[in-house]
Write a protein that holds these residues in place. Structure first.
Motif, PDB file in Angstrom:
ATOM      1  N   VAL A 278      -5.525  -1.368   1.344  1.00 44.83           N
ATOM      2  CA  VAL A 278      -4.586  -0.658   0.476  1.00 44.83           C
ATOM      3  C   VAL A 278      -5.028  -0.706  -0.977  1.00 44.83           C
ATOM      4  CG1 VAL A 278      -2.592  -1.008   1.982  1.00 44.83           C
ATOM      5  CG2 VAL A 278      -3.166  -2.742   0.262  1.00 44.83           C
ATOM      6  N   ARG A 279      -4.404   0.171  -1.770  1.00 42.97           N
ATOM      7  CA  ARG A 279      -4.594   0.156  -3.220  1.00 42.97           C
ATOM      8  C   ARG A 279      -3.902  -1.063  -3.817  1.00 42.97           C
ATOM      9  NH1 ARG A 279      -5.204   4.728  -6.163  1.00 42.97           N
ATOM     10  NH2 ARG A 279      -5.098   3.253  -7.907  1.00 42.97           N
ATOM     11  N   GLU A 280      -4.264  -1.360  -5.044  1.00 40.68           N
ATOM     12  CA  GLU A 280      -3.709  -2.512  -5.744  1.00 40.68           C
ATOM     13  C   GLU A 280      -2.259  -2.269  -6.165  1.00 40.68           C
ATOM     14  OE1 GLU A 280      -4.604   0.292  -9.010  1.00 40.68           O
ATOM     15  OE2 GLU A 280      -5.421  -0.136  -7.023  1.00 40.68           O
ATOM     16  N   ALA A 281      -1.540  -3.346  -6.475  1.00 41.29           N
ATOM     17  CA  ALA A 281      -0.187  -3.210  -7.003  1.00 41.29           C
ATOM     18  C   ALA A 281      -0.221  -2.393  -8.292  1.00 41.29           C
ATOM     19  CB  ALA A 281       0.408  -4.590  -7.278  1.00 41.29           C
TER      20      ALA A 281
ATOM     21  N   SER B 190      -0.307   0.932  -8.092  1.00 38.64           N
ATOM     22  CA  SER B 190      -0.740   2.250  -7.627  1.00 38.64           C
ATOM     23  C   SER B 190       0.451   3.027  -7.099  1.00 38.64           C
ATOM     24  CB  SER B 190      -1.789   2.082  -6.520  1.00 38.64           C
ATOM     25  OG  SER B 190      -1.844   3.217  -5.688  1.00 38.64           O
TER      26      SER B 190
ATOM     27  N   ARG C  76       0.384   3.164  -3.231  1.00 40.92           N
ATOM     28  CA  ARG C  76       0.908   1.942  -2.606  1.00 40.92           C
ATOM     29  C   ARG C  76       2.426   1.857  -2.750  1.00 40.92           C
ATOM     30  NH1 ARG C  76      -1.334  -4.205  -2.857  1.00 40.92           N
ATOM     31  NH2 ARG C  76       0.542  -5.246  -2.059  1.00 40.92           N
TER      32      ARG C  76
ATOM     33  N   GLU D  52       5.067   1.527   0.319  1.00 42.13           N
ATOM     34  CA  GLU D  52       5.982   0.385   0.403  1.00 42.13           C
ATOM     35  C   GLU D  52       7.431   0.851   0.480  1.00 42.13           C
ATOM     36  OE1 GLU D  52       3.533  -3.218  -1.825  1.00 42.13           O
ATOM     37  OE2 GLU D  52       4.719  -1.831  -3.045  1.00 42.13           O
TER      38      GLU D  52
ATOM     39  N   ALA E 291      -0.983  -6.365   3.881  1.00 47.23           N
ATOM     40  CA  ALA E 291      -2.238  -6.004   3.220  1.00 47.23           C
ATOM     41  C   ALA E 291      -3.359  -6.928   3.665  1.00 47.23           C
ATOM     42  CB  ALA E 291      -2.076  -6.074   1.705  1.00 47.23           C
TER      43      ALA E 291
ATOM     44  N   GLU F 229      -7.062  -5.461  -0.729  1.00 43.53           N
ATOM     45  CA  GLU F 229      -6.578  -4.633  -1.832  1.00 43.53           C
ATOM     46  C   GLU F 229      -7.758  -4.207  -2.686  1.00 43.53           C
ATOM     47  OE1 GLU F 229      -3.580  -6.598  -4.076  1.00 43.53           O
ATOM     48  OE2 GLU F 229      -2.266  -6.963  -2.352  1.00 43.53           O
TER      49      GLU F 229
ATOM     50  N   ILE G  58     -11.862   2.087  -0.887  1.00 42.34           N
ATOM     51  CA  ILE G  58     -11.060   1.963   0.335  1.00 42.34           C
ATOM     52  C   ILE G  58     -11.698   2.759   1.465  1.00 42.34           C
ATOM     53  CG2 ILE G  58      -8.859   2.607   1.380  1.00 42.34           C
ATOM     54  CD1 ILE G  58      -7.509   1.860  -1.247  1.00 42.34           C
TER      55      ILE G  58
ATOM     56  N   THR H 156      -6.080   2.532   6.842  1.00 47.95           N
ATOM     57  CA  THR H 156      -5.584   2.703   5.476  1.00 47.95           C
ATOM     58  C   THR H 156      -4.612   3.873   5.442  1.00 47.95           C
ATOM     59  OG1 THR H 156      -6.204   2.858   3.135  1.00 47.95           O
ATOM     60  CG2 THR H 156      -7.370   4.310   4.658  1.00 47.95           C
TER      61      THR H 156
END
Length: 302
Positions: free
Chosen positions: A201-204, A206, A209, A213, A225, A228, A235, A246
């Motif tokens: 997944v992408r980072e917090a 994003s 993401r 969520e 996750a 990240e 990714i 993903t």
């Protein structure tokens, strides 16, 4: 034979809309910068012009009649169009050597912004444009601190302190490498299975993401996750190397899905359609070149 009502002026429609929003002729007058008696006279003139009773007036305030509510509903798109017209005229008056500062999240910057900027260049060939790219959280911060004039993000809502407008449509897609067991699976994956499966997944921060969520949380589920990473390219490389599934934008996956390197995995009980958003500071509507760019982004929807 009765005569047809003449079209009202925009200021009267704005005043009536303000009464609907504030519940008071006095507060509407204050918003318009006029006295309450002047506002009352203008509203009565509007009623005479339309041949309709628009307000119920009482000592405790004013409320819209059914006819008044209908007129307000019809007035809003007219007022929005007039505001867009004024912004466009202002853009044409701007000096062409001005600079426009733009920020965009990764997916928007890679797949949509180039087309918008090309259209903007044709309209304003002498305009200098500075583009910054980051995740949606970073873009919002650049707008808040006035480091850019307008931003484009992937989040589901406008960040705190910013105004927004939905622009282009998009869809998140669950994908795996062609050799992954899900690629040969005949029945769809469920949202619960997806949540329990470690994902790349992408980072917090994003927008991609955050949207995933939220979609899972709507069903009481949480993201798991495995890895990240801070870019879509990283990714995809990880998944193609045989990694975990993903969830990314369909726009970002077009080439890999077309040539079969990645395989889409349906998750029918998870809503993953979304819209990108333009964002700007509250109280500062896009003007000039920013308004022109927003116009291109709004018209070129997907």
């Amino acid at each position: 034979m009765t005569s047809e009502p003449t079209a009202p002026d925009l200021s009267s429609l704005e005043l009536l809309t303000a009464v609907a929003e504030t519940g008071s002729v006095g507060r509407a007058a204050q918003r318009a910068g006029i006295t309450q008696p002047a506002a009352s006279l203008r509203l009565r003139a509007l009623e005479r012009r339309l041949g309709l009773v628009l307000l119920h007036r009482s000592p405790t305030g004013s409320t819209l009649t059914p006819a008044g509510s209908a007129v307000v509903d019809w007035a809003r798109p007219i007022l929005d169009a007039a505001a867009a017209f004024n912004r466009g005229v202002e853009a044409l008056r701007m000096q062409r050597h001005d600079e426009l500062r733009v920020a965009a999240s990764l997916t928007v910057a890679d797949h949509l912004v180039p087309g918008w900027l090309l259209a903007l260049h044709h309209a304003l060939p002498d305009l200098a444009v500075a583009l910054q790219v980051g995740n949606s959280e970073r873009v919002a911060e650049l707008v808040r601190t006035e480091e850019v004039d307008v931003g484009f993000i992937e989040g589901p809502t406008a960040p705190a302190g910013l105004r927004s407008q939905a622009i282009s449509g998009d869809e998140l897609v669950v994908v795996v490498a062609s050799g992954h067991r899900w690629a040969r699976r005949r029945r769809p994956v469920t949202a619960a299975e997806l949540a329990a499966t470690p994902l790349v997944v992408r980072e917090a921060g994003s927008g991609t993401r955050e949207y995933l969520e939220r979609a899972l949380a709507a069903q009481g589920l949480r993201l798991t996750a495995a890895l990240e990473l801070g870019s879509t390219a990283a990714i995809k490389a990880a998944v193609l190397a045989g990694g975990d599934p993903t969830v990314l934008s369909r726009l970002a996956l077009a080439a890999e899905l077309a040539d079969g390197r990645l395989v889409e995995v349906p998750v029918p009980d998870l809503h993953l359609a979304r819209r990108f958003r333009a964002v700007w500071r509250t109280g500062r509507a896009p003007a000039g070149a920013a308004a022109t760019l927003l116009g291109f982004a709004t018209r070129r929807r997907h």
